[in-house]
Structure formats: structure tokens, C-alpha cells
Design a protein around this motif. Sequence first.
Motif, PDB file in Angstrom:
ATOM      1  N   SER A   1       0.833  -1.201   0.000  1.00 17.88           N
ATOM      2  CA  SER A   1       0.000   0.000   0.000  1.00 17.88           C
ATOM      3  C   SER A   1       0.863   1.245   0.000  1.00 17.88           C
ATOM      4  CB  SER A   1      -0.933   0.009   1.210  1.00 17.88           C
ATOM      5  OG  SER A   1      -0.190   0.021   2.419  1.00 17.88           O
ATOM      6  N   GLU A   2       0.261   2.358  -0.427  1.00 19.33           N
ATOM      7  CA  GLU A   2       0.971   3.632  -0.529  1.00 19.33           C
ATOM      8  C   GLU A   2       0.426   4.655   0.474  1.00 19.33           C
ATOM      9  OE1 GLU A   2       2.517   4.549  -4.870  1.00 19.33           O
ATOM     10  OE2 GLU A   2       0.335   4.370  -4.853  1.00 19.33           O
ATOM     11  N   TYR A   3       1.343   5.368   1.093  1.00 10.90           N
ATOM     12  CA  TYR A   3       0.982   6.466   1.985  1.00 10.90           C
ATOM     13  C   TYR A   3       0.940   7.775   1.203  1.00 10.90           C
ATOM     14  CZ  TYR A   3       1.418  10.058   5.606  1.00 10.90           C
ATOM     15  OH  TYR A   3       1.229  11.165   6.386  1.00 10.90           O
ATOM     16  N   SER A   4      -0.015   8.625   1.553  1.00 10.45           N
ATOM     17  CA  SER A   4      -0.026  10.000   1.036  1.00 10.45           C
ATOM     18  C   SER A   4      -0.563  10.902   2.137  1.00 10.45           C
ATOM     19  CB  SER A   4      -0.894  10.132  -0.214  1.00 10.45           C
ATOM     20  OG  SER A   4      -2.257   9.895   0.101  1.00 10.45           O
TER      21      SER A   4
ATOM     22  N   VAL B   1      -0.192  10.923  -3.895  1.00 11.01           N
ATOM     23  CA  VAL B   1       1.083  10.296  -3.565  1.00 11.01           C
ATOM     24  C   VAL B   1       2.220  11.089  -4.189  1.00 11.01           C
ATOM     25  CG1 VAL B   1       2.456   8.187  -3.676  1.00 11.01           C
ATOM     26  CG2 VAL B   1      -0.039   8.040  -3.491  1.00 11.01           C
TER      27      VAL B   1
ATOM     28  N   PRO C   1      -3.500   6.967  -4.264  1.00 12.60           N
ATOM     29  CA  PRO C   1      -2.955   5.849  -3.475  1.00 12.60           C
ATOM     30  C   PRO C   1      -3.449   4.497  -3.993  1.00 12.60           C
ATOM     31  CG  PRO C   1      -3.669   7.608  -2.041  1.00 12.60           C
ATOM     32  CD  PRO C   1      -4.138   7.983  -3.404  1.00 12.60           C
TER      33      PRO C   1
ATOM     34  N   THR D   1      -6.794   1.433  -6.984  1.00 15.24           N
ATOM     35  CA  THR D   1      -6.616   2.771  -6.423  1.00 15.24           C
ATOM     36  C   THR D   1      -7.727   3.029  -5.415  1.00 15.24           C
ATOM     37  OG1 THR D   1      -7.959   3.883  -8.108  1.00 15.24           O
ATOM     38  CG2 THR D   1      -5.603   3.641  -8.564  1.00 15.24           C
TER      39      THR D   1
ATOM     40  N   LYS E   1      -6.477   9.314   2.049  1.00 14.55           N
ATOM     41  CA  LYS E   1      -5.209   9.843   2.535  1.00 14.55           C
ATOM     42  C   LYS E   1      -4.787   9.132   3.815  1.00 14.55           C
ATOM     43  CE  LYS E   1      -7.365  13.741   4.967  1.00 14.55           C
ATOM     44  NZ  LYS E   1      -7.432  15.213   5.060  1.00 14.55           N
TER      45      LYS E   1
END
Length: 421
Positions: free
Chosen positions: A281-284, A289, A307, A331, A335
Motif C-alpha cells: 500500500s501507498e501512503y499519502s 502520492v 494511493p 486505487t 489519505k
Amino acid sequence: MTRRSIIKGMAAAPAVGIAANALAPATAHAATITPGRFRLAGRASNGYGTFAALNAGLAGKLTKVSASAVIADTNRKAKRLTSAPSTAKAFQTGFAWDDADQKVKYWIPQGVSTSADAYSSGYYNGEKVVLVSWYFEGNTDDDAALEYPLDKGMRLTFVDYNSAAAPTYRHVLLVEPSKTGSGAYSFKPMRKHAGGIMWYGDLLYVTDTYKGLRVFDLRTLFKVSATQANVCGLHTDGTYQGYGYDYVLPQSYAYDNAGTVLRYSAIGLDRATNPDSLVVSEYSKSGTVSYTDGDFNGTNTGRTTTPKLVRWPLDQTDRRPSSLTATEAVTVKQKKIQGAVSRKNRHYLSVSGGPEAKGALRTFTSTGSTATTVTNLAVGCEDLSFHSKDASGWAYSESVIWNVSEYDKTRYVYAVRADGS
């Protein structure tokens, strides 16, 4: 959360009706995207040689030990939690660190995984174990000056959880094998974020925010001298030091990002798929991102800044990815995603609210349009680890999700019921 320097630079069942966190909007839209753009490339060496040869060289100089030996040699006492910590709800079990680890400002806990990830029985060599990763933060008050200029990298905590009433633990330094200028075998600190970890068999996967995944073999730990708190590797007196820790765990492999740029913020294991799989997973911070705050591996071709959760299948025999090309990518307009785990097409997110606000466990499906809140998590919530009720050994009456919280004086490792009940 990401390292302060990074910030500066830039289940089992559907959710129940619990009010969403103020920083976790009631509607967070999700959409599938082409997974083939996300790829990994295996790497068996670094600039000093192959990991296998470097670790074999260290084995000729040091005493090699197993993870079981470290678990049997814990030296700190955790404190059992008898009720939900901080703002968390749906509490099942958990613990707090000792006073020193609660108060220390320069070591910050981030990732969590358990022996229920390692093996479906819930046990690792007959033991109930929780692993937690920490990163070293030299700037503890966000001004321009470093309060602790010697970056000691990452450490891993082995928690003996055979007695939930009296858990004990030990810290181990994560290192990268290397050589000195004269060619002697050595190792150096890994100055990464350690935002997410996944334990699978004997292998530990650690996210490298900009690069991909680092792999450590828990059968290859080394006993070192603990006399020098500020020395790592081969010392001038001929001893091997690990910043005062008794054990070091060297890297054994890497999977570098080789496709579209991806922020490797957290990682989770999915045992509900066939075969098992991992998700990244991606942090923003704001819902967009950033790929400009570091030296990322990968290409901007097909890039989207929404993200994402990206999935790779795993080989249940050698415990490595069975395909280096992703099989799913989703996606989600959410946040502050700090951790993620999946159960087939259902995904769970930990969403933070900063040092003053409660966290949230949120869920959505790959084909759904929105994410909703399952339950509240503690302030400073970070990584997640799914613990199925179907584990044949260490199991609870229903599935739970482990979480770790990061802020000093309110640091907890705990499990909440995955359906929020």
C-alpha cells in the motif's frame, strides 16, 4: 507515517456501522487499474558481492543463531493490555512496551507481523510470536537540527507471546552485509523507514519506500559484541558490534521495483487467496502520492498519484513471489494509509489522524466504490497484520487484525476484531 524528513520533503466481514474518523472521509472511492504495469526484479547481491557469500563470510567470523534462539533469549518485559488502548475499539488482546521503549524518542515503531503470518498454524517452531519493526529518527522535534545525528537505521523486535499475560521481548538490529576497505567481512546499518513488514515462513519482508522490498532470512542471525553503543560492523579492536544490541539480522535478498513507480509504504499477507499473496500500500499525506521526495526505482510510464494497493502472488514452497508481475492493482482515494491487509477482494486499511486524533480501520472491496470505517484504532496507528480465526493452532474465536501505534508514551501493539464487533 513516513520519516519526518520525508514528510518535510513533500477480515472477515463487511464493515459495521461505526462513525468514521474525522480524517477518514465517509466516502473513499476505489477503482481497479492495469496490474501489469507494476513489476519487481529479484536481486541477490549488493555492491560488495552476493548476499549469500557475504553472509557466509560473516558466519565464518560470528556465531550464527536461529530466530528460535533469539525468542528464547528475550531480555525485556512487556505489559499486558487488559482493555482497549487509547481510542481503539473492538479490542481482543495486546501489550505495551516497557517504560524505556515507551519514552524513547529516537526509535519509532512502525511495522507489525506475527507467527500467524509465518505459518497458517499460527506458530513459528511451536512459538507464538509478534514481530515489530522500528526506525531511527534523529530529528525528534522537527526543527533544523538533529538531536541524534548517528542514524542507527532499523531494528526488529521479537516478542515472545506464548503468555499473553506476561509477554517478553528482545530488539535485534537489521543490517546490510558489506566489506571494509581492506576486504574484511562486515555489515552496516540499514537507514530505511521500516514502514511495513511481512513474515512468511522463515523470510521477513521489509518495505523500502523508494526501492521495493528487502528480504531477511530468520535462520541467519548473528551474535555480536554489545560493548559499543555507537559502532556497527567490524570495529577497530576486531570485534563485531551492533550499536549495543546482542544480535544482528543481515539482509539476504531484495526485490527492486522495476515497473511503474510505486511507493512501498506498507505490506500485508493475504492467506485467503490461492496461492497466498502479498499486497503493498501507498501512503499519502493529502490523498496525492508524492514521487518527488526521494530517489525512486521505476518509470513514470502509466503513473497515477492516487494511493494504490498492489498484489503479487506467493510461492508457498520457497516463500518468494511466484510472479514478478503484479496480478491486481486498485486505487483508493484515501489519505494517510499507514497499513493494509487483504482477504481476497476485501481490503483493510489503517488510517491515521496525527498525534491528537484517533485512527481508523477502514475497508473496501476491489469492485466496490467506497471505503467505510470498521472500527476506531489507537492514536498513531501504523501497520496491520491479519490473524485468521482459521489458524489451526494459535487462533481466536474470530479473526483479528493486529496494529501498532507509534507515538512515544502511547505505544501499543494490539489486535482488534476484524468485523469491528
